[in-house]
Enzyme design. Structure first.
Site, PDB file in Angstrom:
ATOM      1  NE  ARG A  35       4.729  -0.677  -4.107  1.00 47.97           N
ATOM      2  CZ  ARG A  35       5.567   0.250  -4.155  1.00 47.97           C
ATOM      3  NH1 ARG A  35       5.987   0.968  -4.724  1.00 47.97           N
ATOM      4  NH2 ARG A  35       5.813   0.418  -2.681  1.00 47.97           N
ATOM      5  CB  CYS A  36      -3.262   0.878  -4.405  1.00 48.11           C
ATOM      6  SG  CYS A  36      -4.706   1.253  -3.607  1.00 48.11           S
ATOM      7  CB  SER A  37      -5.054  -2.897  -0.592  1.00 45.72           C
ATOM      8  OG  SER A  37      -5.492  -2.003   0.019  1.00 45.72           O
TER       9      SER A  37
ATOM     10  CG  ASN B  51      -0.249   1.837  -7.389  1.00 43.78           C
ATOM     11  OD1 ASN B  51       0.423   0.889  -7.771  1.00 43.78           O
ATOM     12  ND2 ASN B  51      -0.152   2.835  -6.571  1.00 43.78           N
TER      13      ASN B  51
ATOM     14  NE  ARG C 211      -3.020  -6.388  -4.168  1.00 41.96           N
ATOM     15  CZ  ARG C 211      -2.576  -5.461  -3.204  1.00 41.96           C
ATOM     16  NH1 ARG C 211      -1.577  -4.472  -3.687  1.00 41.96           N
ATOM     17  NH2 ARG C 211      -2.806  -5.640  -1.947  1.00 41.96           N
TER      18      ARG C 211
END
Length: 117
Positions: A11-13, A9, A16
């Site tokens: 948008r998920c730190s 995802n 990433r």
């Protein structure tokens, strides 16, 4: 190592960070944005086996509103109901997940995925 996949995802730190950790190790995993391409119940069951968990809840984001709304915290909730909920609400799947062959790990913390590489 082309058979390594990450359920990602962007948008998920943590997602990433885990992807960057793999790339820093010279691994270019197949990136599957599971919110855009949700897993089927059969794929989720296979993933559950790969993770080696003893409870389906271990692979779920139990703090999400959808978890509560779907009544998944009830003591009589079945695994089938939990898998069905993850199909209907892909964001309930804990993320990120790195898959290497028949093993998988959730990247929380991101370094935990290193044990299956």
């Amino acid at each position: 190592m082309a058979d390594i996949k990450i359920l990602h995802n962007p948008r998920c730190s943590k997602s990433r960070e885990t992807l960057k950790l793999l790339e820093d190790k010279g691994i270019a995993p197949e990136v599957i944005e599971y919110l855009k391409t949700p897993l089927t119940a059969a794929e989720l069951r296979e993933l559950y086996q790969q993770l080696g968990f003893s409870d389906v809840k271990q692979m779920m984001r139990v703090k999400e509103a959808e978890y509560q709304q779907a009544g998944l915290n009830a003591a009589d909730t079945t695994d089938d109901q939990r898998f069905a909920a993850m199909v209907e609400y892909p964001k309930l799947l804990e993320r990120p997940v790195v898959i290497n062959g028949d093993k998988a790990r959730i990247g929380r913390p991101p370094e935990s995925v290193l044990e299956i590489l």
